[in-house]
Structure formats: C-alpha cells, structure tokens
Motif scaffolding. Sequence first.
Motif, PDB file in Angstrom:
ATOM      1  N   ALA A 163       5.477 -12.765  27.979  1.00 43.38           N
ATOM      2  CA  ALA A 163       4.261 -12.041  27.606  1.00 43.38           C
ATOM      3  C   ALA A 163       4.345 -10.596  28.079  1.00 43.38           C
ATOM      4  N   SER A 164       3.795  -9.695  27.265  1.00 48.82           N
ATOM      5  CA  SER A 164       3.761  -8.289  27.668  1.00 48.82           C
ATOM      6  C   SER A 164       2.915  -8.097  28.914  1.00 48.82           C
ATOM      7  N   GLU A 165       1.971  -9.007  29.146  1.00 51.51           N
ATOM      8  CA  GLU A 165       1.108  -8.914  30.313  1.00 51.51           C
ATOM      9  C   GLU A 165       1.889  -8.975  31.622  1.00 51.51           C
ATOM     10  N   CYS A 166       3.074  -9.601  31.596  1.00 52.04           N
ATOM     11  CA  CYS A 166       3.843  -9.743  32.826  1.00 52.04           C
ATOM     12  C   CYS A 166       4.332  -8.395  33.346  1.00 52.04           C
ATOM     13  N   GLN A 167       4.248  -7.372  32.500  1.00 53.54           N
ATOM     14  CA  GLN A 167       4.652  -6.033  32.937  1.00 53.54           C
ATOM     15  C   GLN A 167       3.579  -5.348  33.781  1.00 53.54           C
ATOM     16  N   VAL A 168       2.343  -5.813  33.677  1.00 53.09           N
ATOM     17  CA  VAL A 168       1.263  -5.139  34.402  1.00 53.09           C
ATOM     18  C   VAL A 168       0.467  -6.078  35.303  1.00 53.09           C
ATOM     19  N   LEU A 169       0.159  -7.278  34.834  1.00 54.78           N
ATOM     20  CA  LEU A 169      -0.581  -8.240  35.643  1.00 54.78           C
ATOM     21  C   LEU A 169       0.367  -8.967  36.589  1.00 54.78           C
ATOM     22  N   LYS A 170      -0.191  -9.480  37.685  1.00 51.02           N
ATOM     23  CA  LYS A 170       0.619 -10.180  38.671  1.00 51.02           C
ATOM     24  C   LYS A 170      -0.088 -11.447  39.129  1.00 51.02           C
TER      25      LYS A 170
END
Length: 280
Positions: free
Chosen positions: A53-60
């Motif tokens: 997911a692209s979210e893994c680049q910003v969310l943790k």
Amino acid sequence: MHFIQDYERNGAYTGFPILGIEWQKMENPDLRMSMGMDSDQKGVLIKRIEPTASECQVLKPSDVILSFNGINIANDGTVPFRHGERISFSYLVSQKYTGDRALVEVLRNSKILEFNIKLGTHKRLIPAHIKGRPPSYYIVGGFVFTAVSLPYLRSEYGRDYEFDAPVKLLDKLLHAMAQSADEQLLVVSQVLAADINVGYEDIVNTQVLAFNGKPIKNLKTLARMVESCDEEFLTFELEYQQIAILRTKAAKEATLDILKTYCIPSTMSRISRGEADFTC
C-alpha cells in the motif's frame, strides 16, 4: 479437476479503494494514555500496514488515526452517520474512488501530523477477484498447483466457504498481507492419481511453502523452478511439516500421460495466444 472446468467466475470488478491498514479500538484508557493521547483525543490504533500500500510510505504502526477527511473517529472506530447513528469509519473510505485523495490526521509520539494520501486498491495475499479470468494452474507428476483466491475458495467449498474451508486458509484470507505485488498463496489443489504419486492422493488444498529448499513466491516462479530443475528429486515442502518428493525425470515423463488420462490439454494455464498465464 473440477476447479478448472467448473470454476465460478467472480462478479464485475468495482475498483473501490481501501485504506491498507489493520487497526484496533482504543476504548481502554490505559492504552490511550500509553500512546500519549490527551483526554479529549479519540481515534484508532494502527496495528499493521499492507507492504504493497502507498500508505506504508507515510503511516506507521502505532500511529493513532484521529480523523479521516476532517471527520473525527471515535475510540471504537465509528463516525457519525444518519439520524444520530454511527458507522465504522471504513464507510468513509468506501465513499471514495481509486485515485482519490484523503486527508488523514494521526497522532505520533504525542504530535499531530496530517497526510494527504492517495487511495488505491491493494494487493491482498488472497485476492477477492481474478478479474473474470479462469484460474491459473501448473501440473507436474499429477500434482495440481494453483494460487488461492476468494473465487477459488467459493468454487471449492461453496457459498459457505467461511465455515467449510480450512481454518488456515480462512485466517490468511482475513489477515495475511502480500509482501510484494506478485506474491501469491499457493496450494496443491489436488493430486491426480497415478503410479508416480502413490501415497500422495489425500493431499488437498495444502499450502506449498518451498521447492528444493527455496521459498516460493508465486506460481510462475514455481513452474520455472520445476521445469528447469536438473536435480534428482523434486521436493515440495508443504504446511504441517509435510513433504512430497518425486523423482524429477520420472515425474516429468509421467505428466503427459496423466494429462491424457484426465483429458487436460496442457501442463499449465494459457491465455488465448497460447502463452503461459500465471496472473491472479
């Protein structure tokens, strides 16, 4: 080999996005305190993020999602709905389309951060659809290998697959995340009985973990490894510490006769041009 001949095709692909995370409620006050939340802050805790997911680049993991597109999220994961009702905040995501952006507010190390995230559809280890295609398969020595998908589970176990499918497969359906876009969950769907595979006939929908000591990433990789194998034995490592071993030369020679016996046209699935198709 009914799963190839009578496969239930999935419905139309909708393309609605998902937020590629797993989260838990934060109704426990000690949990909220440990995450540095003020008494007036509410939200849900991110447990895992899908690697694709692209979210893994910003969310943790351990981020607390406070709001989605300006709408506050309660500690039980709900947001306001019509007539004073409440509904899971995933409803807000479902109102978006693939490619839309959303503002996600999170609490991280007692600091409030905002991220403008582009929503997409993400690769689950067991996909919900195969876009109307028949299933991919590969056969050697009577062993039928295929990638698991939700339509495949329905074809094998019917509409009540949630109750009848093996617990391990259901657990992976609900919780497993693909580590890469091309990762697949492979199983021995069945073993087409022949002299070469005597004693293995009871192997059904059993996960394949490795081939000749090497982990297997997807069906295409497995087929290439087997076809190019020049070792004496084909060794398949299966779940529950089970192994299946065939003599390489004998298994490959027996495969064509097995296909004739069971009226199967090819050792592997093919698209209209006659090329191998391993996509799922």
